[in-house]
Write a protein that holds these residues in place. Structure first.
Motif, mmCIF file in Angstrom:
data_model
loop_
_atom_site.group_PDB
_atom_site.id
_atom_site.type_symbol
_atom_site.label_atom_id
_atom_site.label_comp_id
_atom_site.label_asym_id
_atom_site.label_seq_id
_atom_site.Cartn_x
_atom_site.Cartn_y
_atom_site.Cartn_z
ATOM 1 N N SER A 72 0.836 -1.195 0.000
ATOM 2 C CA SER A 72 0.000 0.000 0.000
ATOM 3 C C SER A 72 0.873 1.248 0.000
ATOM 4 C CB SER A 72 -0.905 -0.003 1.226
ATOM 5 O OG SER A 72 -0.108 0.105 2.381
ATOM 6 N N VAL A 103 -1.356 10.430 -0.467
ATOM 7 C CA VAL A 103 -2.260 9.471 0.183
ATOM 8 C C VAL A 103 -1.503 8.653 1.214
ATOM 9 C CG1 VAL A 103 -3.906 7.602 -0.225
ATOM 10 C CG2 VAL A 103 -3.433 9.266 -2.044
ATOM 11 N N ARG A 107 -2.386 8.444 5.245
ATOM 12 C CA ARG A 107 -2.809 7.197 5.887
ATOM 13 C C ARG A 107 -1.759 6.721 6.907
ATOM 14 N NH1 ARG A 107 -7.343 5.212 3.942
ATOM 15 N NH2 ARG A 107 -6.926 3.307 5.125
ATOM 16 N N THR A 133 -4.331 -2.995 4.135
ATOM 17 C CA THR A 133 -4.895 -2.669 2.822
ATOM 18 C C THR A 133 -4.471 -3.706 1.789
ATOM 19 O OG1 THR A 133 -4.791 -0.328 3.371
ATOM 20 C CG2 THR A 133 -5.054 -0.882 1.051
ATOM 21 N N ASP A 154 -15.032 0.809 1.996
ATOM 22 C CA ASP A 154 -13.911 1.725 2.110
ATOM 23 C C ASP A 154 -12.946 1.555 0.929
ATOM 24 O OD1 ASP A 154 -12.551 3.709 3.633
ATOM 25 O OD2 ASP A 154 -11.011 2.178 4.036
ATOM 26 N N LEU A 155 -12.691 0.308 0.559
ATOM 27 C CA LEU A 155 -11.809 0.053 -0.593
ATOM 28 C C LEU A 155 -12.415 0.628 -1.867
ATOM 29 C CD1 LEU A 155 -10.637 -3.628 0.066
ATOM 30 C CD2 LEU A 155 -9.344 -1.512 0.434
ATOM 31 N N LYS A 157 -14.465 3.193 -1.986
ATOM 32 C CA LYS A 157 -14.351 4.647 -1.916
ATOM 33 C C LYS A 157 -12.949 5.091 -2.326
ATOM 34 C CE LYS A 157 -15.254 7.893 1.532
ATOM 35 N NZ LYS A 157 -15.380 7.887 2.984
ATOM 36 N N ARG A 158 -11.980 4.264 -1.982
ATOM 37 C CA ARG A 158 -10.599 4.598 -2.351
ATOM 38 C C ARG A 158 -10.280 4.209 -3.796
ATOM 39 N NH1 ARG A 158 -7.591 1.702 2.470
ATOM 40 N NH2 ARG A 158 -5.683 2.311 1.376
ATOM 41 N N LYS A 159 -11.306 3.752 -4.513
ATOM 42 C CA LYS A 159 -11.176 3.381 -5.929
ATOM 43 C C LYS A 159 -10.140 2.278 -6.149
ATOM 44 C CE LYS A 159 -12.990 7.388 -8.235
ATOM 45 N NZ LYS A 159 -13.194 8.413 -7.199
#
Ligand code: PHE
Length: 495
Positions: A72, A103, A107, A133, A154-155, A157-159
């Protein structure tokens, strides 16, 4: 039978409950489209049944795939921070990691993996943290989904993942299940009739949903087009269509309930086709109706002296080809009498009369018929109604002439002025149904019913400029007819 069909049938045969729960699982390498084609054809032979299943699968986006391979963004940032022994300058993050750096930094902060020290980033934890992730994405990659819906959202949303809908099929054994496809006959041939093999032959069921090889070609017959125009006029005036699917009627419904005396010339062999086999119809189940009709003819019922002759049951049970659709109207009014209320019915269908065929007459033709039931209707209502009805066809100049029908009183022939012919032509027949008929059917005294009828052929011939009816129907119709009559083409809009 295709290889795939055989494979499906064999698989069904092997499964203990005769069901393939998910074709995608059983045949992972076969496309859904192919499965569908195979089972649709098997289903038409009743060999299997199937239903489509919609399965949501999650796949990784390019960025998601990249994370599976390289870790990630937050983990990569943490690694960079570890590598930079003096701490990583915040200004260098974008230089080293590109756009993913931002990003990753956010995070990694949030996770507490890194912290700020002046203009630098330093480690927030000593032991290498787990890259959740990347772990989650690996799981989605392998299984198409994730148990934790919130994580999955959530994944998304994070595309990093996207949803794809997969079609699969549940397939089960049908009533005619077998490992071979029986060849069903599609034609009844002379040979089959002669040898008697048709008795044991199995025929393919008709596919009434087939649209034909070339669905866009062809033309409607002019009669069908004009029929459709009339239907739309009726519907626009609040009429419902009567069921006219019986060409054969008893004399009772075709004549007697309509108060047509049994000696009436219309009932003669010269005018009506009688059925040879079977000869006789059953009496109506309703004995009261039978008695009402008999009583009306013989006299003394419904304030009428009747015709005063002995009414013969044998004439009423004779079977005839219906001579008018008024037989259907009569049956509908009988049904209406069970719960009387204002009603409007129409029909457009075939009737049969034993007439010499000439330029304007056929032994079978189509009748357009309308019936209106309401309380306290008058003859004025009928005339007004006719004017409204015909004006919707573009016919405005009407005249009415008294005439005689056994079942209506008063009765009127309807005439309209024909520009081309330069004269008044008869276009229909109408009247107020008699109490001898209506009360016999069980309608209340103050309910009046008026009706009218016309042929479908006459307005069609006028519209298409045909003077001989045999140019419209039968083997003499020219193939060029449609070509020469653009109005008859299918794609031409109905007026
Ligand atoms: N049955 C009549 C005919 O054959 C038409 C008609 C129907 C007349 C209803 C009056 C009422 O012409």
């Amino acid at each position: 039978m295709s290889e795939l069909q055989l494979t499906i049938l064999r698989k069904l045969n092997e499964t203990p409950n005769g069901v393939i729960a998910d074709s995608r699982v059983s045949f992972p390498d076969v496309e859904a489209k192919q499965i569908q084609a195979a089972v649709t054809s098997l289903q038409s032979k009743n060999m299997v049944t199937f239903k489509p299943l919609e399965i949501d699968l999650w796949a990784l986006t390019e960025e998601g795939l990249d994370i599976v391979e390289h870790g990630s963004h937050e983990m990569r940032l943490y690694d960079e921070v570890c590598k930079a022994l003096e701490g990583l300058k915040i200004a260098d993050v974008a230089k080293i990691m590109g756009p993913a750096g931002k990003v990753g930094q956010q995070r990694a902060f949030k996770n507490g993996w890194v912290k700020k020290d002046g203009d630098k980033l330093v480690k927030g934890v000593d032991a290498q943290p787990a890259d959740k992730t990347a772990e989650d994405l690996k799981f989605v990659h392998a299984n198409g989904t994730l148990a934790d819906a919130k994580e999955l959202a959530d994944l998304k949303k994070r595309k990093l993942v996207t949803k794809t809908r997969l079609i699969s099929y549940e397939i089960a054994k049908g009533p005619e299940f077998a490992l071979e496809i029986k060849k069903l006959e599609t034609d009844l041939t002379i040979e089959m009739v002669q040898s008697g093999s048709w008795k044991s032959a199995e025929f393919k069921p008709y596919n009434f949903n087939a649209e034909g090889a070339v669905a866009s070609s062809g033309a409607l017959h002019p009669l069908n087009k004009v029929r459709e125009e009339f239907r739309q006029i009726f519907f626009s005036m609040g009429f419902t269509e009567m069921p006219t699917n019986m060409y054969v009627e008893s004399g009772f419904w075709n004549f007697d309930t309509l108060f047509v005396p049994q000696q009436h010339p219309a009932r003669d062999l010269q005018d009506t086709f009688y059925i040879k086999d079977p000869v006789e119809a059953d009496r109506p189940e309703d004995g009261q109706l039978w008695e009402n009709v008999k009583g009306a003819h013989e006299g003394g019922k419904y304030g009428s002296i009747g015709y005063r002759y002995p009414w013969a049951a044998a004439d009423a049970t004779k079977l005839v080809l219906r001579t008018h659709t008024t037989s259907v109207s009569s049956a509908m009014l009988y049904e209406l009498a069970k719960d009387p209320k204002p009603a409007r019915y129409f029909s457009i269908d075939k009737v049969f009369r034993n007439e010499a065929v000439d330029a304007t007459h056929l032994a079978e033709f189509h009748q357009i018929e309308g019936v209106v039931a309401d309380y306290n209707l008058t003859l004025g209502d009928l005339i007004g109604f006719m004017q409204e009805f015909f004006s919707r066809m573009g016919v405005t100049n009407l005249r009415f002439k008294p005439t005689y029908n056994p079942y209506t009183e008063p009765s009127m022939e309807i005439f309209s002025w024909h520009e081309g012919l330069g004269k008044w032509v008869e276009i229909g027949n109408s009247g107020m149904f008699r109490p001898e008929m209506l009360e016999g059917l069980g309608l209340p005294k103050d309910m009046r019913v008026h009706g009218w009828g016309l042929s479908l052929e006459r307005p069609t011939m006028i519209k298409y400029g045909i003077s001989n009816i045999r140019e419209l129907l039968g083997h003499k119709v020219s193939l060029d007819f449609i070509e020469n009559n653009p109005a008859a083409r299918l794609d031409e809009k109905l007026v």
